[in-house]
Design a protein around this motif. Structure first.
Motif, PDB file in Angstrom:
ATOM      1  N   VAL A   2       0.905  -1.321   0.121  1.00 48.03           N
ATOM      2  CA  VAL A   2      -0.086  -0.097  -0.108  1.00 48.03           C
ATOM      3  C   VAL A   2       0.828   1.320   0.161  1.00 48.03           C
ATOM      4  O   VAL A   2       1.877   1.279   0.594  1.00 48.03           O
ATOM      5  N   TYR A   5       0.803   8.289   1.959  1.00 53.11           N
ATOM      6  CA  TYR A   5       1.023   9.637   1.865  1.00 53.11           C
ATOM      7  C   TYR A   5       1.081  10.461   3.082  1.00 53.11           C
ATOM      8  O   TYR A   5       1.030  11.689   3.117  1.00 53.11           O
ATOM      9  N   ASN A  31      -8.053  16.080  -8.849  1.00 53.58           N
ATOM     10  CA  ASN A  31      -8.281  14.677  -8.988  1.00 53.58           C
ATOM     11  C   ASN A  31      -6.795  14.184  -8.498  1.00 53.58           C
ATOM     12  O   ASN A  31      -7.019  13.034  -7.897  1.00 53.58           O
ATOM     13  N   ARG A  35      -6.751  11.228  -5.339  1.00 50.64           N
ATOM     14  CA  ARG A  35      -6.116  10.187  -5.443  1.00 50.64           C
ATOM     15  C   ARG A  35      -4.936   9.829  -4.306  1.00 50.64           C
ATOM     16  O   ARG A  35      -4.983   8.842  -3.722  1.00 50.64           O
ATOM     17  N   LYS A  38      -6.813   8.832  -1.147  1.00 48.24           N
ATOM     18  CA  LYS A  38      -7.369   7.454  -1.244  1.00 48.24           C
ATOM     19  C   LYS A  38      -6.192   6.667  -1.380  1.00 48.24           C
ATOM     20  O   LYS A  38      -6.333   5.472  -1.570  1.00 48.24           O
ATOM     21  N   ARG A  39      -5.157   6.847  -1.168  1.00 49.07           N
ATOM     22  CA  ARG A  39      -3.712   6.104  -1.234  1.00 49.07           C
ATOM     23  C   ARG A  39      -3.617   5.395  -2.555  1.00 49.07           C
ATOM     24  O   ARG A  39      -2.935   4.318  -2.536  1.00 49.07           O
ATOM     25  N   GLN A  40      -4.070   6.107  -3.714  1.00 49.98           N
ATOM     26  CA  GLN A  40      -3.735   5.486  -4.863  1.00 49.98           C
ATOM     27  C   GLN A  40      -2.462   6.050  -5.522  1.00 49.98           C
ATOM     28  O   GLN A  40      -2.064   7.348  -5.237  1.00 49.98           O
ATOM     29  N   PRO A  41      -2.012   5.211  -6.489  1.00 46.11           N
ATOM     30  CA  PRO A  41      -0.795   5.992  -7.198  1.00 46.11           C
ATOM     31  C   PRO A  41      -0.996   7.008  -7.970  1.00 46.11           C
ATOM     32  O   PRO A  41      -2.193   7.216  -8.636  1.00 46.11           O
ATOM     33  N   VAL A  42      -0.158   7.862  -8.054  1.00 51.06           N
ATOM     34  CA  VAL A  42      -0.307   9.132  -8.973  1.00 51.06           C
ATOM     35  C   VAL A  42       1.189   9.263  -9.998  1.00 51.06           C
ATOM     36  O   VAL A  42       2.246   8.358  -9.502  1.00 51.06           O
TER      37      VAL A  42
END
Length: 67
Positions: A2, A5, A31, A35, A38-42
């Motif tokens: 996971v 950030y 956006n 992200r 939501k701990r999503q990749p950027v």
């Protein structure tokens, strides 16, 4: 694995900045902020802009957590 950030959010607090300040100063989109939240990749480009704005390295704003 996971992406965390949490370091970024702590750094913003230390620098007395909010997410809107970061968005405007780093020239990233809402956006991208969503992200990150939501701990999503950027993209690396977005991470570079954030690091450049905050005068830090990538390890200062993110880390990988093994789940």
């Amino acid at each position: 694995m996971v992406i965390s950030y949490d370091k970024l959010w702590k750094l913003l607090i230390d620098k007395k900045m909010n997410k809107t300040d970061l968005k405007e100063q780093a020239a990233i989109t809402y956006n991208i902020l969503a992200r990150l939240g939501k701990r999503q990749p950027v993209s690396m480009e977005s991470l570079y802009k954030i690091c450049k704005c905050l005068h830090c390295n990538i390890g200062d704003i993110m880390e990988f957590e093994i789940d």
